[in-house]
Design a protein around this motif. Structure first.
Motif, PDB file in Angstrom:
ATOM      1  N   ARG A  18       0.779  -0.972  -0.198  1.00 18.08           N
ATOM      2  CA  ARG A  18       0.151  -0.023   0.483  1.00 18.08           C
ATOM      3  C   ARG A  18       0.790   0.924  -0.107  1.00 18.08           C
ATOM      4  O   ARG A  18       2.005   0.814   0.712  1.00 18.08           O
ATOM      5  N   SER A  20      -0.186   6.166  -1.278  1.00 19.56           N
ATOM      6  CA  SER A  20      -0.305   6.751  -1.864  1.00 19.56           C
ATOM      7  C   SER A  20      -0.286   7.155  -3.080  1.00 19.56           C
ATOM      8  O   SER A  20       0.827   7.836  -2.922  1.00 19.56           O
ATOM      9  N   ARG A  22      -1.049   8.971  -6.908  1.00 18.83           N
ATOM     10  CA  ARG A  22      -1.064  10.090  -7.841  1.00 18.83           C
ATOM     11  C   ARG A  22      -1.445  10.480  -9.383  1.00 18.83           C
ATOM     12  O   ARG A  22      -2.393  10.903  -9.595  1.00 18.83           O
ATOM     13  N   ASN A  77      -4.549  18.827  -4.512  1.00 19.85           N
ATOM     14  CA  ASN A  77      -4.839  17.771  -4.192  1.00 19.85           C
ATOM     15  C   ASN A  77      -6.457  17.152  -5.405  1.00 19.85           C
ATOM     16  O   ASN A  77      -6.310  16.672  -6.027  1.00 19.85           O
ATOM     17  N   TYR A  80      -4.693  16.840  -8.777  1.00 19.72           N
ATOM     18  CA  TYR A  80      -4.380  14.733  -9.628  1.00 19.72           C
ATOM     19  C   TYR A  80      -5.412  14.311  -8.552  1.00 19.72           C
ATOM     20  O   TYR A  80      -5.909  13.191 -10.036  1.00 19.72           O
ATOM     21  N   HIS A 128      -5.891   6.730  -2.151  1.00 18.20           N
ATOM     22  CA  HIS A 128      -4.945   8.106  -1.182  1.00 18.20           C
ATOM     23  C   HIS A 128      -6.032   8.946  -0.374  1.00 18.20           C
ATOM     24  O   HIS A 128      -6.648   9.003  -0.763  1.00 18.20           O
ATOM     25  N   GLY A 131      -6.012  14.768   3.190  1.00 17.75           N
ATOM     26  CA  GLY A 131      -7.092  15.644   5.028  1.00 17.75           C
ATOM     27  C   GLY A 131      -7.091  16.952   3.801  1.00 17.75           C
ATOM     28  O   GLY A 131      -7.713  18.222   5.147  1.00 17.75           O
ATOM     29  N   GLY A 132      -6.250  17.457   2.918  1.00 21.19           N
ATOM     30  CA  GLY A 132      -6.707  18.726   2.547  1.00 21.19           C
ATOM     31  C   GLY A 132      -7.710  18.684   2.320  1.00 21.19           C
ATOM     32  O   GLY A 132      -7.715  18.846   0.434  1.00 21.19           O
ATOM     33  N   ARG A 177       9.740   5.690   0.050  1.00 27.08           N
ATOM     34  CA  ARG A 177       9.047   5.986   0.834  1.00 27.08           C
ATOM     35  C   ARG A 177      10.060   6.352   2.245  1.00 27.08           C
ATOM     36  O   ARG A 177      10.952   4.953   2.629  1.00 27.08           O
ATOM     37  N   ARG A 179       9.894   6.103   7.049  1.00 27.83           N
ATOM     38  CA  ARG A 179       9.256   6.024   8.425  1.00 27.83           C
ATOM     39  C   ARG A 179      10.221   6.076   9.305  1.00 27.83           C
ATOM     40  O   ARG A 179      11.439   5.392   9.303  1.00 27.83           O
TER      41      ARG A 179
HETATM   42  C1  LIG Z   1      -5.087  11.794   7.163  1.00 27.06           C
HETATM   43  C2  LIG Z   1      -4.498  12.119   6.295  1.00 27.06           C
HETATM   44  C3  LIG Z   1      -4.005  12.836   5.397  1.00 27.06           C
HETATM   45  C4  LIG Z   1      -3.446  12.934   3.993  1.00 27.06           C
HETATM   46  N1  LIG Z   1      -3.638  14.302   3.325  1.00 27.06           N
HETATM   47  C5  LIG Z   1      -3.608  14.552   1.968  1.00 27.06           C
HETATM   48  C6  LIG Z   1      -3.677  15.541   1.506  1.00 27.06           C
HETATM   49  O1  LIG Z   1      -3.942  16.275   2.071  1.00 27.06           O
HETATM   50  N2  LIG Z   1      -3.216  15.219   0.238  1.00 27.06           N
HETATM   51  C7  LIG Z   1      -1.925  14.284  -0.339  1.00 27.06           C
HETATM   52  O2  LIG Z   1      -1.072  14.139  -1.585  1.00 27.06           O
HETATM   53  N3  LIG Z   1      -1.675  13.250   0.003  1.00 27.06           N
HETATM   54  C8  LIG Z   1      -2.470  13.028   1.705  1.00 27.06           C
HETATM   55  N4  LIG Z   1      -1.920  12.456   2.335  1.00 27.06           N
HETATM   56  C9  LIG Z   1      -0.912  11.225   2.445  1.00 27.06           C
HETATM   57  C10 LIG Z   1       0.065  10.936   3.046  1.00 27.06           C
HETATM   58  O3  LIG Z   1       0.488  12.119   2.344  1.00 27.06           O
HETATM   59  C11 LIG Z   1       0.979   9.948   3.109  1.00 27.06           C
HETATM   60  O4  LIG Z   1       0.006   8.949   3.314  1.00 27.06           O
HETATM   61  C12 LIG Z   1       2.351   9.850   3.433  1.00 27.06           C
HETATM   62  O5  LIG Z   1       2.728  11.163   2.700  1.00 27.06           O
HETATM   63  C13 LIG Z   1       3.127   8.485   3.386  1.00 27.06           C
HETATM   64  O6  LIG Z   1       2.694   7.865   2.406  1.00 27.06           O
HETATM   65  P1  LIG Z   1       2.573   6.122   1.971  1.00 27.06           P
HETATM   66  O7  LIG Z   1       1.130   6.687   2.049  1.00 27.06           O
HETATM   67  O8  LIG Z   1       2.558   6.030   0.714  1.00 27.06           O
HETATM   68  O9  LIG Z   1       2.853   5.221   2.522  1.00 27.06           O
HETATM   69  C14 LIG Z   1      -2.563  12.087   3.916  1.00 27.06           C
HETATM   70  C15 LIG Z   1      -2.714  10.520   4.985  1.00 27.06           C
HETATM   71  C16 LIG Z   1      -3.387  11.064   5.911  1.00 27.06           C
HETATM   72  C17 LIG Z   1      -3.624   9.871   6.142  1.00 27.06           C
END
Ligand SMILES: Cc1cc2nc3c(=O)[nH]c(=O)nc-3n(C[C@H](O)[C@H](O)[C@H](O)COP(=O)(O)O)c2cc1C
Length: 197
Positions: A18, A20, A22, A77, A80, A128, A131-132, A177, A179
């Motif tokens: 998994r 996130s 775009r 956001n 994309y 994906h 929060g935005g 990525r 952590r």
């Molecule tokens: C609560 C929450 C809010 C987030 N807000 C945004 C956002 O507004 N825009 C975006 O592109 N990604 C957003 N993300 C994705 C995070 O940036 C992403 O989960 C984090 O960088 C870790 O990357 P990964 O999910 O690829 O492991 C959000 C993720 C979470 C869980």
């Protein structure tokens, strides 16, 4: 594109896979049958007192509902997410039946979304969470009642061509990525990391 987590020890493959993305495929269409397991997985998350405070509003690209959901997202956001097949806004119940604040509402919604993310990845979809977005606009446009709060937007689709992304988003798409190490987040018997954190 795959971006498997470089895990320190083996974990469930679906968790490692998994991420996130775009770069959604602007031609991809998700059927109701493809969407159903995602909400089913979300439904079976645990919650405080089985309160199930999560609620989801969704729309397929090309519909008026999708346009309303898209209009709630932040500009970055939106850029994309307009190529996603389905957009979702997730809300949680902020008040319990007894009128007291639902302290675990955010926790329970997060778990439910986590289940949805893993089910989507397991089914070969790109997903994906975000929060935005403008939660008050979402409340108005989606009819979210007073005792619920919109917490998270979610874009779902099929993975597409990163070349369609803006330069900034393409850079994020290919970034490694990262952590914190486990030693910084978990520790036996005392607070992990330095005393200041
Ligand atoms: C609560 C929450 C809010 C987030 N807000 C945004 C956002 O507004 N825009 C975006 O592109 N990604 C957003 N993300 C994705 C995070 O940036 C992403 O989960 C984090 O960088 C870790 O990357 P990964 O999910 O690829 O492991 C959000 C993720 C979470 C869980």
């Amino acid at each position: 594109m795959r971006k498997p987590a470089p895990t320190a020890v083996p974990i469930l493959p679906v968790i490692a896979e998994r991420w996130s993305p775009r770069a959604f495929d602007p031609e991809a269409v998700l059927t109701a049958e493809e969407l159903a397991p995602l909400f089913e997985a979300a439904r079976w998350a645990p919650s405080s007192a089985n309160n199930q405070p999560w609620r989801y509003v969704y729309g397929h690209r090309g519909t008026e509902a999708f346009d309303r959901l898209l209009s709630c997202l932040s500009e970055g956001n939106r850029d994309y997410c307009r190529r996603a097949s389905v957009l979702v806004i997730a809300a949680t119940r902020t008040v319990r039946d007894n009128g007291k604040p639902n302290f675990h509402g955010g926790h329970d919604l997060g778990l439910s979304i986590g289940y949805m993310l893993l089910q989507a990845v397991s089914n070969g979809l790109a997903i994906h969470p975000m929060g935005g977005f403008d939660d008050e606009r979402a409340r108005e446009l989606l009819g979210i009642p007073e005792h619920f709060a919109a917490w998270t937007a979610i874009a779902i689709g099929r993975y597409g061509d990163p070349a369609l992304l803006s330069e900034r988003h393409r850079a994020q798409e290919t970034a490694p990525r990262e952590r914190l190490p486990v030693s910084a987040i978990a520790s036996e018997g005392h607070w992990p990391g330095s005393a200041l954190e």
